[in-house]
Write a protein that holds these residues in place. Sequence first.
Motif, PDB file in Angstrom:
ATOM      1  N   ASP A  56     -43.675 -26.709  -7.577  1.00 25.54           N
ATOM      2  CA  ASP A  56     -42.441 -25.933  -7.404  1.00 25.54           C
ATOM      3  C   ASP A  56     -41.971 -25.260  -8.693  1.00 25.54           C
ATOM      4  OD1 ASP A  56     -42.189 -26.663  -4.704  1.00 25.54           O
ATOM      5  OD2 ASP A  56     -41.178 -28.533  -5.231  1.00 25.54           O
ATOM      6  N   LYS A  57     -42.808 -25.244  -9.720  1.00 26.53           N
ATOM      7  CA  LYS A  57     -42.338 -24.744 -11.017  1.00 26.53           C
ATOM      8  C   LYS A  57     -41.956 -23.271 -10.993  1.00 26.53           C
ATOM      9  CE  LYS A  57     -46.962 -23.826 -12.890  1.00 26.53           C
ATOM     10  NZ  LYS A  57     -47.902 -24.133 -14.004  1.00 26.53           N
ATOM     11  N   ASP A  58     -42.496 -22.505 -10.048  1.00 29.32           N
ATOM     12  CA  ASP A  58     -42.153 -21.083  -9.953  1.00 29.32           C
ATOM     13  C   ASP A  58     -41.207 -20.787  -8.794  1.00 29.32           C
ATOM     14  OD1 ASP A  58     -43.838 -20.369 -12.127  1.00 29.32           O
ATOM     15  OD2 ASP A  58     -45.585 -20.458 -10.801  1.00 29.32           O
ATOM     16  N   ASN A  59     -40.662 -21.827  -8.185  1.00 30.41           N
ATOM     17  CA  ASN A  59     -39.718 -21.658  -7.079  1.00 30.41           C
ATOM     18  C   ASN A  59     -38.553 -20.775  -7.510  1.00 30.41           C
ATOM     19  OD1 ASN A  59     -37.083 -22.564  -5.673  1.00 30.41           O
ATOM     20  ND2 ASN A  59     -38.662 -23.406  -4.327  1.00 30.41           N
ATOM     21  N   GLU A  60     -38.284 -19.715  -6.752  1.00 27.64           N
ATOM     22  CA  GLU A  60     -37.275 -18.730  -7.148  1.00 27.64           C
ATOM     23  C   GLU A  60     -35.879 -19.345  -7.253  1.00 27.64           C
ATOM     24  OE1 GLU A  60     -37.334 -15.244  -4.740  1.00 27.64           O
ATOM     25  OE2 GLU A  60     -39.423 -14.754  -5.204  1.00 27.64           O
ATOM     26  N   THR A  61     -35.540 -20.228  -6.326  1.00 21.82           N
ATOM     27  CA  THR A  61     -34.218 -20.857  -6.357  1.00 21.82           C
ATOM     28  C   THR A  61     -34.069 -21.739  -7.584  1.00 21.82           C
ATOM     29  OG1 THR A  61     -34.078 -20.849  -3.939  1.00 21.82           O
ATOM     30  CG2 THR A  61     -32.607 -22.345  -5.113  1.00 21.82           C
ATOM     31  N   TYR A  62     -35.109 -22.501  -7.893  1.00 20.64           N
ATOM     32  CA  TYR A  62     -35.052 -23.389  -9.055  1.00 20.64           C
ATOM     33  C   TYR A  62     -34.982 -22.577 -10.351  1.00 20.64           C
ATOM     34  CZ  TYR A  62     -36.634 -26.831  -5.588  1.00 20.64           C
ATOM     35  OH  TYR A  62     -36.755 -27.634  -4.480  1.00 20.64           O
TER      36      TYR A  62
ATOM     37  N   ASN B 194     -27.015 -18.951  11.433  1.00 15.45           N
ATOM     38  CA  ASN B 194     -28.046 -19.866  10.960  1.00 15.45           C
ATOM     39  C   ASN B 194     -29.005 -19.211   9.972  1.00 15.45           C
ATOM     40  OD1 ASN B 194     -27.205 -22.027  12.624  1.00 15.45           O
ATOM     41  ND2 ASN B 194     -28.121 -21.000  14.390  1.00 15.45           N
ATOM     42  N   GLY B 195     -28.721 -17.992   9.559  1.00 17.26           N
ATOM     43  CA  GLY B 195     -29.633 -17.256   8.695  1.00 17.26           C
ATOM     44  C   GLY B 195     -29.201 -17.211   7.261  1.00 17.26           C
ATOM     45  N   SER B 196     -29.123 -16.000   6.719  1.00 18.21           N
ATOM     46  CA  SER B 196     -28.926 -15.806   5.291  1.00 18.21           C
ATOM     47  C   SER B 196     -27.564 -16.268   4.801  1.00 18.21           C
ATOM     48  CB  SER B 196     -29.115 -14.321   4.948  1.00 18.21           C
ATOM     49  OG  SER B 196     -28.180 -13.530   5.659  1.00 18.21           O
ATOM     50  N   ASP B 197     -26.598 -16.483   5.710  1.00 20.17           N
ATOM     51  CA  ASP B 197     -25.285 -16.911   5.271  1.00 20.17           C
ATOM     52  C   ASP B 197     -25.267 -18.382   4.868  1.00 20.17           C
ATOM     53  OD1 ASP B 197     -24.305 -14.436   5.634  1.00 20.17           O
ATOM     54  OD2 ASP B 197     -23.234 -14.839   7.506  1.00 20.17           O
ATOM     55  N   GLU B 198     -26.292 -19.140   5.260  1.00 21.72           N
ATOM     56  CA  GLU B 198     -26.331 -20.544   4.910  1.00 21.72           C
ATOM     57  C   GLU B 198     -26.742 -20.721   3.455  1.00 21.72           C
ATOM     58  OE1 GLU B 198     -28.666 -23.016   7.344  1.00 21.72           O
ATOM     59  OE2 GLU B 198     -27.374 -22.818   9.117  1.00 21.72           O
ATOM     60  N   LYS B 199     -26.114 -21.718   2.777  1.00 23.47           N
ATOM     61  CA  LYS B 199     -26.465 -22.001   1.398  1.00 23.47           C
ATOM     62  C   LYS B 199     -27.657 -22.944   1.347  1.00 23.47           C
ATOM     63  CE  LYS B 199     -21.898 -21.354  -0.649  1.00 23.47           C
ATOM     64  NZ  LYS B 199     -20.792 -21.985  -1.431  1.00 23.47           N
ATOM     65  N   GLU B 200     -28.533 -22.702   0.385  1.00 26.43           N
ATOM     66  CA  GLU B 200     -29.677 -23.585   0.187  1.00 26.43           C
ATOM     67  C   GLU B 200     -29.230 -24.784  -0.624  1.00 26.43           C
ATOM     68  OE1 GLU B 200     -34.280 -23.418  -1.458  1.00 26.43           O
ATOM     69  OE2 GLU B 200     -33.051 -21.607  -1.377  1.00 26.43           O
ATOM     70  N   VAL B 201     -29.600 -25.983  -0.203  1.00 27.67           N
ATOM     71  CA  VAL B 201     -29.198 -27.217  -0.878  1.00 27.67           C
ATOM     72  C   VAL B 201     -30.308 -27.674  -1.812  1.00 27.67           C
ATOM     73  CG1 VAL B 201     -28.482 -29.622  -0.607  1.00 27.67           C
ATOM     74  CG2 VAL B 201     -27.760 -27.901   1.078  1.00 27.67           C
ATOM     75  N   VAL B 202     -29.949 -27.916  -3.077  1.00 25.65           N
ATOM     76  CA  VAL B 202     -30.900 -28.401  -4.083  1.00 25.65           C
ATOM     77  C   VAL B 202     -30.344 -29.694  -4.675  1.00 25.65           C
ATOM     78  CG1 VAL B 202     -32.079 -27.919  -6.262  1.00 25.65           C
ATOM     79  CG2 VAL B 202     -31.641 -26.061  -4.646  1.00 25.65           C
ATOM     80  N   LYS B 203     -31.114 -30.778  -4.593  1.00 25.74           N
ATOM     81  CA  LYS B 203     -30.694 -32.059  -5.143  1.00 25.74           C
ATOM     82  C   LYS B 203     -31.169 -32.180  -6.589  1.00 25.74           C
ATOM     83  CE  LYS B 203     -30.710 -34.637  -0.761  1.00 25.74           C
ATOM     84  NZ  LYS B 203     -31.241 -35.831  -0.066  1.00 25.74           N
ATOM     85  N   VAL B 204     -30.210 -32.420  -7.480  1.00 22.84           N
ATOM     86  CA  VAL B 204     -30.522 -32.524  -8.911  1.00 22.84           C
ATOM     87  C   VAL B 204     -30.215 -33.940  -9.389  1.00 22.84           C
ATOM     88  CG1 VAL B 204     -30.042 -31.645 -11.223  1.00 22.84           C
ATOM     89  CG2 VAL B 204     -29.971 -30.089  -9.252  1.00 22.84           C
ATOM     90  N   GLY B 205     -31.219 -34.616  -9.946  1.00 16.06           N
ATOM     91  CA  GLY B 205     -31.037 -35.963 -10.460  1.00 16.06           C
ATOM     92  C   GLY B 205     -30.663 -35.946 -11.935  1.00 16.06           C
TER      93      GLY B 205
END
Length: 278
Positions: free
Chosen positions: A237-243, A28-39
């Motif tokens: 969220d403009k400085d969000n590392e994932t984005y 349940n940790g770092s192996d999970e992928k982060e989900v980002v919804k893009v419109g």
Amino acid sequence: MKKSISLLSLAVLLFTLVLSGCSGDKANGSDEKEVVKVGLNGSGVPIWEYIKEKAAKEGIEIELVEFADYVRPNQALADGDIDLNAFQTISYFDSFIKEHDLDLAPIGTTLIAPMGIYSDKYKSIEEISEGSKVAVPQEATNMGRALLLLQEAGLIKLEKGFEQSQGLDAVKENPKNLELTPVVAAQTPRVLPDVAASVINNGVAVEAGFIPVDDSIYIEGSESTPYINIIAAQAKDKDNETYQKIVEIYQQDDVAEHIKKTYKNSLIPTFVPLSEIQ
């Protein structure tokens, strides 16, 4: 003896539980992928399908959310229904968030999609006859852009100091007495049988099966910064590392080549600092 065996069994049980807990933490940790919804709208899907594959290798799962208009992607972003959107020019974005008081921000540049004039009846601008009907996209900044294109093509002349948010009232000279007809941007290809010409956004034209550089009878230049497309996020969220990582992935050379190849050079990858367009 029995007491020793019981203590040993208890120790084994505790050890097993600890291992199980550690294993669960990893799953349940770092192996999970982060989900980002893009419109985005349909024309951008081939680009983002490619980026989606690249992002997956970086541990980011991108979910594409398609919209059929130019209003809902920004509203959905403001409402938190999606995390990013990528469908609009910086000029349209600036005008939209001001009009609707939305707290959104651009986080990266993507491409320029030149707007064009199309016709089923004529092969050149010069052939368009007196009194002809010409369709233009009705959304404010799209219409302003279309009017500037018609002026560049020599069909009309706008008032001095024309701003892109202005409408048909800003047309000061119309030598051919053209009937300029506002149409929802997504419908501009469909009205071609009923008009002499239609001004169509690049993405809408591609979605309708056109190759802008080949099929338009006139196409705008690609140097103007107001027409650079962007990736947008909520301002917080403009400085969000994932984005920012997604922006970095988009602005890579292989993505630029993919865009050129997929759209037959009708879209121009344009990766410039935001400071140059704000």
